[in-house]
Scaffold this active site. Structure first.
Site, PDB file in Angstrom:
ATOM      1  N   GLU A 328      10.326   1.732  -5.183  1.00 21.93           N
ATOM      2  CA  GLU A 328       9.089   1.158  -5.720  1.00 21.93           C
ATOM      3  C   GLU A 328       8.042   2.252  -5.859  1.00 21.93           C
ATOM      4  O   GLU A 328       7.742   2.949  -4.883  1.00 21.93           O
ATOM      5  CB  GLU A 328       8.530   0.092  -4.768  1.00 21.93           C
ATOM      6  CG  GLU A 328       9.157  -1.261  -4.873  1.00 21.93           C
ATOM      7  CD  GLU A 328       8.305  -2.330  -4.190  1.00 21.93           C
ATOM      8  OE1 GLU A 328       8.501  -3.504  -4.516  1.00 21.93           O
ATOM      9  OE2 GLU A 328       7.459  -2.007  -3.341  1.00 21.93           O
ATOM     10  N   CYS A 329       7.482   2.405  -7.035  1.00 23.00           N
ATOM     11  CA  CYS A 329       6.372   3.315  -7.296  1.00 23.00           C
ATOM     12  C   CYS A 329       6.699   4.721  -6.785  1.00 23.00           C
ATOM     13  O   CYS A 329       7.474   5.438  -7.401  1.00 23.00           O
ATOM     14  CB  CYS A 329       5.074   2.766  -6.696  1.00 23.00           C
ATOM     15  SG  CYS A 329       3.584   3.496  -7.418  1.00 23.00           S
ATOM     16  N   GLY A 330       6.157   5.134  -5.646  1.00 15.88           N
ATOM     17  CA  GLY A 330       6.479   6.457  -5.123  1.00 15.88           C
ATOM     18  C   GLY A 330       7.966   6.648  -4.914  1.00 15.88           C
ATOM     19  O   GLY A 330       8.514   7.729  -5.167  1.00 15.88           O
TER      20      GLY A 330
END
Length: 437
Positions: A328-330
């Protein structure tokens, strides 16, 4: 027994909600109360400060992303084992997406649904008598939202305090705090908000100073008396997201910190075991796990260390050959080919997906998202809907050729195209999941 609760809100972001919330939480805990904190809306950082102040995990309450029965259940849980619940608002009190009444994501949704009193924090800097007009407007804007008290913040002098207080005195609105301007109590910020709680070596001292401020400048007894039990039934809660496995390797260190407590608690409630590991310590996901989850965080601040973590990258690749890995994201950034840091240096990442990202080419991506999954993955089954949000400055500089993971729309239903990628057992997206749609 249901504990009393109150909401700390403000007319806008930056008025001092978090400072007043932390001061109140720490002061009440110091008085021996079992204090539970919550945060309205999507936010990873403020709840970590809440946890440091109270000694217990905070929880997010999101009227847009969460099914209302699930929201009811979460609030009931946190009021069942505490003396008082303090909910910190998000942005301005009435700020939401305005799509469906009661499900806008605004702090006011919680105040109205649960009939909770609001303690409104007014940034009085740059005004005096005009503050009374502001208060009058907020008090009358929605008859279902009760402004029960005020905290005047950033007062410049005793005369400033008197001018503001005298103007407000004509309103049926008690002033329960008057806080002078003091830049020394401000918490440092970075691009996603406050610098994370775990990065403050002096956090305990900062919280003690805030509690001292609360004792001097807030009427703590009156604020506690203001709180009232929320109108919420002890309804059963469903899990926000189905566990992606029964033994989940969860990346947890300074680069991977953004995990919603309600998601992890839901996984555990369904019988899943969480096995943390640290990519920054060059650890790979444990062989005994059946799924790996790389959450968001600040990989751009640790890109060099992650690039040098050869055991982590080799172990992750071996894991992904037979079992699901989701970022997720990072975490999505780390699954890609490379990450360009703020200074323009490119670092090799896990290379399990085809994209590359840059923090040097910064652009804010912010807002609620509703995703429809295009294949089975850690977030759910193909065709399933998940609600969440994006909040990042990184940009895609190489899209790769992986099939997308989901179709997404914004909080008002406007289609935004596709997002993320999938390759074999590996999936990832900038999208942070909050709950099944």
């Amino acid at each position: 027994m249901t504990a009393p609760a109150l909401i700390i809100a403000a007319p806008r972001s930056g008025a001092g909600k978090t400072t007043v919330t932390l001061a109140l939480l720490t002061a009440l805990r110091r008085r021996g109360l079992k204090v539970q904190a919550a945060k309205a809306g999507p936010d990873y950082i403020d709840p970590t400060f809440h946890a440091a102040a109270t000694g217990r995990a905070s929880v997010n309450l999101d009227s847009w992303a969460m099914d209302l029965a699930f929201l009811d259940g979460l609030l009931h849980q946190v009021t069942a084992d505490s003396d008082i619940v303090v909910i910190e608002g998000v942005m301005g009190l009435f700020d939401g997406i305005g799509r469906e009444a009661g499900r806008t994501g605004a702090t006011a949704d919680l105040a109205a649904r649960y009939r909770l009193p609001v303690l409104l924090v007014i940034d009085a800097s740059g005004q005096s008598q005009s503050a009374a007009a502001l208060v009058r407007g907020f008090a009358s804007h929605d008859p279902n939202v009760r402004i029960a008290g005020l905290v005047l913040n950033r007062l410049g002098s005793d005369r400033h305090k008197r001018l503001v207080a005298d103007a407000i005195d004509a309103l049926p609105m008690p002033i329960l705090g008057a806080v002078p301007r003091d830049e020394t109590i401000a918490l440092p910020e970075r691009h996603l908000g406050l610098v994370q709680a775990r990065e403050h070596g002096d956090l305990d001292a900062r919280l003690d100073a805030l509690a001292d401020m609360a004792e001097r400048h807030l009427d703590l007894d009156a604020i506690v008396a203001l709180a009232s039990p929320p109108f919420v039934s002890p309804s059963a809660t469903h899990t926000a997201l189905p566990p992606p496995g029964m033994r989940i390797a969860l990346a947890q260190d300074a680069a991977f910190t953004f995990v919603y407590p309600h998601v992890v608690q839901g996984w555990r409630r369904q019988g899943a075991e969480i096995v943390p590991f640290s990519p920054l310590a060059d650890e790979a996901p444990h062989e005994s796990c059946d799924t790996c989850w790389l959450p968001g965080g600040y990989p751009e601040l640790h890109a060099g260390a992650l690039a040098a973590a050869t055991n982590f990258k080799a172990g992750l690749a071996a894991f992904a050959a037979t079992r699901p890995v989701h970022g997720e994201c990072g975490g999505y950034m780390v699954l890609g080919q490379g990450l360009v840091d703020a200074s323009g240096v490119r670092h090799a990442m896990a290379r399990l997906l085809g994209h590359a990202t840059s923090f040097a080419q910064r652009k804010l991506h912010l807002g609620y998202r509703e995703a429809r999954l295009l294949s089975d993955c850690a977030l759910g089954k193909e065709g399933g809907e998940v609600r969440g949000h994006e909040f990042h400055y990184a940009s895609l500089i190489e899209t790769g050729n992986d099939p997308p993971l989901a179709e997404i729309a914004d909080g008002e239903g406007k289609p935004l195209g596709t997002t993320g990628g999938r390759r074999g057992n590996v999936t990832g997206t900038f999208f942070h999941a909050i709950a099944a749609g």
